[in-house]
Design a protein around this motif. Structure first.
Motif, PDB file in Angstrom:
ATOM      1  N   LEU A  55      17.669  36.739  35.803  1.00  0.00           N
ATOM      2  CA  LEU A  55      15.895  35.445  35.929  1.00  0.00           C
ATOM      3  C   LEU A  55      15.087  37.181  35.688  1.00  0.00           C
ATOM      4  N   ARG A  56      14.128  36.886  35.411  1.00  0.00           N
ATOM      5  CA  ARG A  56      13.251  38.318  35.294  1.00  0.00           C
ATOM      6  C   ARG A  56      12.006  38.375  35.981  1.00  0.00           C
ATOM      7  N   PHE A  57      11.143  38.652  37.055  1.00  0.00           N
ATOM      8  CA  PHE A  57      10.030  38.683  37.143  1.00  0.00           C
ATOM      9  C   PHE A  57      10.032  40.152  36.691  1.00  0.00           C
ATOM     10  N   ALA A  87      21.066  34.341  37.301  1.00  0.00           N
ATOM     11  CA  ALA A  87      22.210  35.558  37.739  1.00  0.00           C
ATOM     12  C   ALA A  87      20.541  36.275  37.651  1.00  0.00           C
ATOM     13  N   PRO A  88      20.907  37.816  38.582  1.00  0.00           N
ATOM     14  CA  PRO A  88      19.003  39.364  38.365  1.00  0.00           C
ATOM     15  C   PRO A  88      19.434  39.731  37.423  1.00  0.00           C
ATOM     16  N   ASP A  89      18.042  39.959  37.078  1.00  0.00           N
ATOM     17  CA  ASP A  89      17.706  41.218  36.041  1.00  0.00           C
ATOM     18  C   ASP A  89      16.552  41.894  36.511  1.00  0.00           C
ATOM     19  N   ILE A  90      15.493  42.163  35.720  1.00  0.00           N
ATOM     20  CA  ILE A  90      14.139  42.929  35.795  1.00  0.00           C
ATOM     21  C   ILE A  90      13.712  42.468  37.173  1.00  0.00           C
ATOM     22  N   SER A 109      28.866  45.598  38.906  1.00  0.00           N
ATOM     23  CA  SER A 109      29.760  45.863  37.810  1.00  0.00           C
ATOM     24  C   SER A 109      28.890  45.759  36.125  1.00  0.00           C
ATOM     25  N   THR A 110      27.297  46.562  36.351  1.00  0.00           N
ATOM     26  CA  THR A 110      26.533  46.575  34.314  1.00  0.00           C
ATOM     27  C   THR A 110      27.003  48.123  34.534  1.00  0.00           C
ATOM     28  N   SER A 111      26.537  48.842  35.393  1.00  0.00           N
ATOM     29  CA  SER A 111      26.825  50.574  35.272  1.00  0.00           C
ATOM     30  C   SER A 111      28.076  50.955  35.245  1.00  0.00           C
ATOM     31  N   GLN A 158      17.262  56.436  30.959  1.00  0.00           N
ATOM     32  CA  GLN A 158      15.699  56.456  31.031  1.00  0.00           C
ATOM     33  C   GLN A 158      15.658  54.984  32.232  1.00  0.00           C
ATOM     34  N   GLY A 159      15.097  55.105  33.068  1.00  0.00           N
ATOM     35  CA  GLY A 159      15.210  53.571  34.672  1.00  0.00           C
ATOM     36  C   GLY A 159      16.680  54.420  35.494  1.00  0.00           C
ATOM     37  N   PHE A 160      15.677  53.571  36.999  1.00  0.00           N
ATOM     38  CA  PHE A 160      16.905  54.597  38.113  1.00  0.00           C
ATOM     39  C   PHE A 160      16.902  53.036  39.206  1.00  0.00           C
ATOM     40  N   GLY A 161      16.801  51.940  38.471  1.00  0.00           N
ATOM     41  CA  GLY A 161      17.024  50.327  39.310  1.00  0.00           C
ATOM     42  C   GLY A 161      18.308  50.281  39.263  1.00  0.00           C
ATOM     43  N   LYS A 162      18.546  48.687  39.187  1.00  0.00           N
ATOM     44  CA  LYS A 162      19.997  48.376  39.260  1.00  0.00           C
ATOM     45  C   LYS A 162      21.453  48.180  38.586  1.00  0.00           C
ATOM     46  N   VAL A 163      20.400  49.165  37.561  1.00  0.00           N
ATOM     47  CA  VAL A 163      21.429  49.665  36.675  1.00  0.00           C
ATOM     48  C   VAL A 163      21.679  50.891  36.923  1.00  0.00           C
ATOM     49  N   GLY A 164      20.132  51.717  36.207  1.00  0.00           N
ATOM     50  CA  GLY A 164      20.237  53.009  36.248  1.00  0.00           C
ATOM     51  C   GLY A 164      21.159  54.023  37.490  1.00  0.00           C
ATOM     52  N   SER A 200      14.365  58.731  34.317  1.00  0.00           N
ATOM     53  CA  SER A 200      12.833  58.486  35.070  1.00  0.00           C
ATOM     54  C   SER A 200      12.755  57.518  35.195  1.00  0.00           C
ATOM     55  N   ASP A 201      12.013  57.120  35.882  1.00  0.00           N
ATOM     56  CA  ASP A 201      11.681  55.664  36.696  1.00  0.00           C
ATOM     57  C   ASP A 201      10.501  55.593  35.964  1.00  0.00           C
ATOM     58  N   VAL A 202       9.272  54.221  36.628  1.00  0.00           N
ATOM     59  CA  VAL A 202       7.910  54.011  36.511  1.00  0.00           C
ATOM     60  C   VAL A 202       6.950  54.912  36.120  1.00  0.00           C
ATOM     61  N   THR A 203       7.348  55.655  37.258  1.00  0.00           N
ATOM     62  CA  THR A 203       6.855  56.606  38.348  1.00  0.00           C
ATOM     63  C   THR A 203       6.286  57.950  37.354  1.00  0.00           C
ATOM     64  N   PRO A 206      19.173  54.656  27.522  1.00  0.00           N
ATOM     65  CA  PRO A 206      18.461  53.474  27.919  1.00  0.00           C
ATOM     66  C   PRO A 206      18.643  53.092  28.906  1.00  0.00           C
ATOM     67  N   ALA A 207      17.851  52.558  30.105  1.00  0.00           N
ATOM     68  CA  ALA A 207      18.487  51.522  31.500  1.00  0.00           C
ATOM     69  C   ALA A 207      17.164  51.211  32.233  1.00  0.00           C
ATOM     70  N   ALA A 208      15.865  50.576  31.528  1.00  0.00           N
ATOM     71  CA  ALA A 208      14.669  50.141  31.807  1.00  0.00           C
ATOM     72  C   ALA A 208      14.116  49.068  30.812  1.00  0.00           C
ATOM     73  N   LEU A 209      13.342  49.387  30.263  1.00  0.00           N
ATOM     74  CA  LEU A 209      12.815  48.275  29.631  1.00  0.00           C
ATOM     75  C   LEU A 209      13.363  47.956  28.099  1.00  0.00           C
ATOM     76  N   GLY A 210      12.918  46.710  27.458  1.00  0.00           N
ATOM     77  CA  GLY A 210      13.171  46.331  25.810  1.00  0.00           C
ATOM     78  C   GLY A 210      12.206  47.390  25.227  1.00  0.00           C
TER      79      GLY A 210
HETATM   80  P1  NAD Z   1      15.565  47.069  37.506  1.00  0.00           P
HETATM   81  O1  NAD Z   1      14.220  46.446  37.757  1.00  0.00           O
HETATM   82  O2  NAD Z   1      16.264  47.329  39.186  1.00  0.00           O
HETATM   83  O3  NAD Z   1      15.032  48.187  37.313  1.00  0.00           O
HETATM   84  C1  NAD Z   1      13.725  49.218  36.480  1.00  0.00           C
HETATM   85  C2  NAD Z   1      13.668  50.213  36.230  1.00  0.00           C
HETATM   86  O4  NAD Z   1      12.694  50.725  35.027  1.00  0.00           O
HETATM   87  C3  NAD Z   1      13.296  51.203  38.004  1.00  0.00           C
HETATM   88  O5  NAD Z   1      13.479  52.209  37.895  1.00  0.00           O
HETATM   89  C4  NAD Z   1      12.089  50.960  37.129  1.00  0.00           C
HETATM   90  O6  NAD Z   1      10.820  51.358  37.700  1.00  0.00           O
HETATM   91  C5  NAD Z   1      12.272  51.677  35.123  1.00  0.00           C
HETATM   92  N1  NAD Z   1      11.112  51.653  34.519  1.00  0.00           N
HETATM   93  C6  NAD Z   1      10.411  50.414  34.257  1.00  0.00           C
HETATM   94  N2  NAD Z   1       9.433  50.804  32.829  1.00  0.00           N
HETATM   95  C7  NAD Z   1       9.854  52.005  32.992  1.00  0.00           C
HETATM   96  C8  NAD Z   1       9.518  53.308  31.907  1.00  0.00           C
HETATM   97  N3  NAD Z   1       8.484  53.048  31.345  1.00  0.00           N
HETATM   98  N4  NAD Z   1       9.710  54.557  32.122  1.00  0.00           N
HETATM   99  C9  NAD Z   1      11.142  54.667  32.735  1.00  0.00           C
HETATM  100  N5  NAD Z   1      11.721  54.020  33.542  1.00  0.00           N
HETATM  101  C10 NAD Z   1      10.582  52.614  34.252  1.00  0.00           C
HETATM  102  O7  NAD Z   1      16.241  46.678  36.709  1.00  0.00           O
HETATM  103  P2  NAD Z   1      18.009  46.651  36.318  1.00  0.00           P
HETATM  104  O8  NAD Z   1      18.210  45.428  36.786  1.00  0.00           O
HETATM  105  O9  NAD Z   1      18.414  47.825  36.576  1.00  0.00           O
HETATM  106  O10 NAD Z   1      17.597  46.629  34.693  1.00  0.00           O
HETATM  107  C11 NAD Z   1      17.369  47.329  33.619  1.00  0.00           C
HETATM  108  C12 NAD Z   1      17.828  47.106  32.132  1.00  0.00           C
HETATM  109  O11 NAD Z   1      19.357  46.627  32.263  1.00  0.00           O
HETATM  110  C13 NAD Z   1      17.444  45.737  31.679  1.00  0.00           C
HETATM  111  O12 NAD Z   1      16.486  45.857  30.291  1.00  0.00           O
HETATM  112  C14 NAD Z   1      17.770  44.433  32.208  1.00  0.00           C
HETATM  113  O13 NAD Z   1      17.710  43.552  31.247  1.00  0.00           O
HETATM  114  C15 NAD Z   1      19.143  45.620  32.309  1.00  0.00           C
HETATM  115  N6  NAD Z   1      20.510  44.358  32.027  1.00  0.00           N
HETATM  116  C16 NAD Z   1      20.378  44.222  33.480  1.00  0.00           C
HETATM  117  C17 NAD Z   1      21.888  43.879  34.153  1.00  0.00           C
HETATM  118  C18 NAD Z   1      21.793  43.737  35.148  1.00  0.00           C
HETATM  119  O14 NAD Z   1      22.784  43.092  35.898  1.00  0.00           O
HETATM  120  N7  NAD Z   1      20.764  43.965  36.644  1.00  0.00           N
HETATM  121  C19 NAD Z   1      22.556  43.516  33.512  1.00  0.00           C
HETATM  122  C20 NAD Z   1      22.637  43.943  31.750  1.00  0.00           C
HETATM  123  C21 NAD Z   1      21.041  43.969  31.142  1.00  0.00           C
END
Ligand code: NAD
Length: 376
Positions: A33-35, A104-107, A149-151, A177-183, A201-204, A252-256
């Motif tokens: 589920l993505r918000f 399950a969780p997503d972005i 577990s994804t990481s 790229q991306g420092f969220g739940k996966v990055g 990197s992250d969104v900032t 890449p660990a952020a958006l599509g």
């Molecule tokens: P999240 O929301 O926890 O983190 C997303 C990260 O991406 C944040 O650090 C955000 O600042 C960063 N971000 C957003 N826009 C950006 C940009 N333009 N440049 C750089 N960084 C940017 O999301 P998540 O759960 O870590 O998911 C990240 C990716 O992994 C998504 O594509 C998601 O579909 C995929 N994914 C997640 C899981 C999971 O278990 N959470 C599993 C498989 C795949």
């Protein structure tokens, strides 16, 4: 569906949300589920199709689904976020169930959101089906280690690739790229096995350090309220500059859709590991093939989360609990099998890992369709 909620200031605001079932021939739907403010039904359809393939590739008994709400959650209060989640849960209730579709969780969604979602469905039902959603907190049926577990799976994909290309973690330079739940957990895991992380990197924005970013220092900085961008142990760079850092692996660990044709033409990396879902556009993928840059595709690289979700669902349905060691070793065995199958097929057929992984997954889905046949 439309999701109306009352904001803290008394106003009523309407959000749009969706849940997509792509293919449920091999089992109940499964997907996050993505918000996010860019969520739309077409993206969710593509992500649900990806889940069908991913689940077939690692051979877990699920079909593909995905859902989300078009919202920028950071502008909502905790109360507003909770009301939004609960109303969404009620709106999609008929589509969800442990033998029907298991989110399950997503972005931008986490275990707290999963807990609100589960509580809403349990409270409004006469049954307590623990396995109707995964990624729950441990106290209400989640599994140990789910969050990383994804990481862990992405790290394992890198390990599997290095093993077959005579590389080693200690010689690897990575950009994430991306420092969220996966990055974020991925950066700590990579650093713990000796990988030098040159850029994050992250969104900032982004940071770069030629000697490697000191992850324990970064962690301290973030705990003290700092941001990636103002970490004193590295040079600040723009979000776009992150694609120009010379490295061995770009993750890449952020958006599509972030690795476009233009990015692929110049990115100075030896190989790509897709931790995010769908980060490479079709055109970029062709460029990587021409440049002979291997790509470990999302359906192979980021499957650790869904396998762990599968374990949560199995444990919930059986009313048992495995310890962390057992979960971790079971996880790696599923992931290793999938990697091996894709690697062998890619070598024998002379195709990319993405094509090999996709073909294996599609064959399994097609087999299931053929075996089940057509009703009536
Ligand atoms: P999240 O929301 O926890 O983190 C997303 C990260 O991406 C944040 O650090 C955000 O600042 C960063 N971000 C957003 N826009 C950006 C940009 N333009 N440049 C750089 N960084 C940017 O999301 P998540 O759960 O870590 O998911 C990240 C990716 O992994 C998504 O594509 C998601 O579909 C995929 N994914 C997640 C899981 C999971 O278990 N959470 C599993 C498989 C795949």
């Amino acid at each position: 569906m439309s999701i109306p909620i009352k904001l803290d200031n008394g106003e009523i605001k309407l959000f749009k949300g969706w849940r997509v079932h792509h293919d449920t021939t091999r089992g109940p739907g499964k997907g996050g589920l993505r918000f996010h403010e860019e969520v739309d039904v077409e993206t969710l359809k593509a992500l649900a199709a990806d889940m069908t393939l991913k689940n077939a590739l690692v051979d877990i008994p699920f079909g593909g689904a995905k859902g989300g709400i078009r919202v920028e959650p950071s502008i909502l209060s905790i109360g507003e976020l909770e009301r939004l989640t609960r109303r969404f849960a009620i709106e999609i209730k008929e589509m969800i169930g442990e033998s029907k579709d298991v989110p399950a969780p997503d972005i931008n969604t986490d275990e707290r959101v999963m807990a609100w979602f589960a509580d809403t469905l349990w409270t409004t039902s006469d049954k307590h089906d623990n396995g109707l959603i995964t990624g729950k907190p441990f106290a209400i049926g989640g599994v140990l280690g789910h969050q990383g577990s994804t990481s862990q799976g992405v790290l394992n994909a890198v390990r599997n690739y290095l093993k077959r290309s005579e590389g080693s973690f200690s010689q690897l330079r990575a950009v994430v790229q991306g420092f969220g739940k996966v990055g974020a957990p991925l950066c700590y895991l990579l650093s713990s096995v000796g990988v030098k992380i040159l850029g994050i990197s992250d969104v900032t924005g982004g940071i770069y350090c030629s000697a490697g970013i000191e992850m324990t220092e970064l962690s301290k900085h973030l705990r003290n309220g700092g941001q990636i961008l103002n970490f004193p142990g590295a040079e600040a760079v723009s979000k776009e500059d992150i694609f120009q850092i010379e490295c061995d692996v770009f993750i890449p660990a952020a958006l599509g859709g972030v690795i476009t044709e233009k990015v692929a033409q110049t990115i100075p990396a030896q190989f790509i590991v897709e931790a995010a879902n769908g980060p490479t556009t079709l055109e970029a993928d062709k460029v990587f093939a021409q440049r002979d840059i291997p790509v470990i595709p999302d359906i192979l690289a980021n499957t650790g989360g869904v396998v762990s979700s599968y374990f949560e669902w199995v444990q919930n349905r059986q009313g048992i609990r495995w310890d962390e060691g057992e979960i971790s070793s079971r996880l790696l065995s599923y992931l290793d099998l999938a990697f091996e199958a894709a690697w062998i097929k890619a070598s024998i057929d002379g195709v990319t890992l993405r094509d090999a992984a996709t073909q294996i997954a599609l064959e399994r889905v097609v087999d299931a369709h053929k075996l089940r046949g057509l009703f009536p």
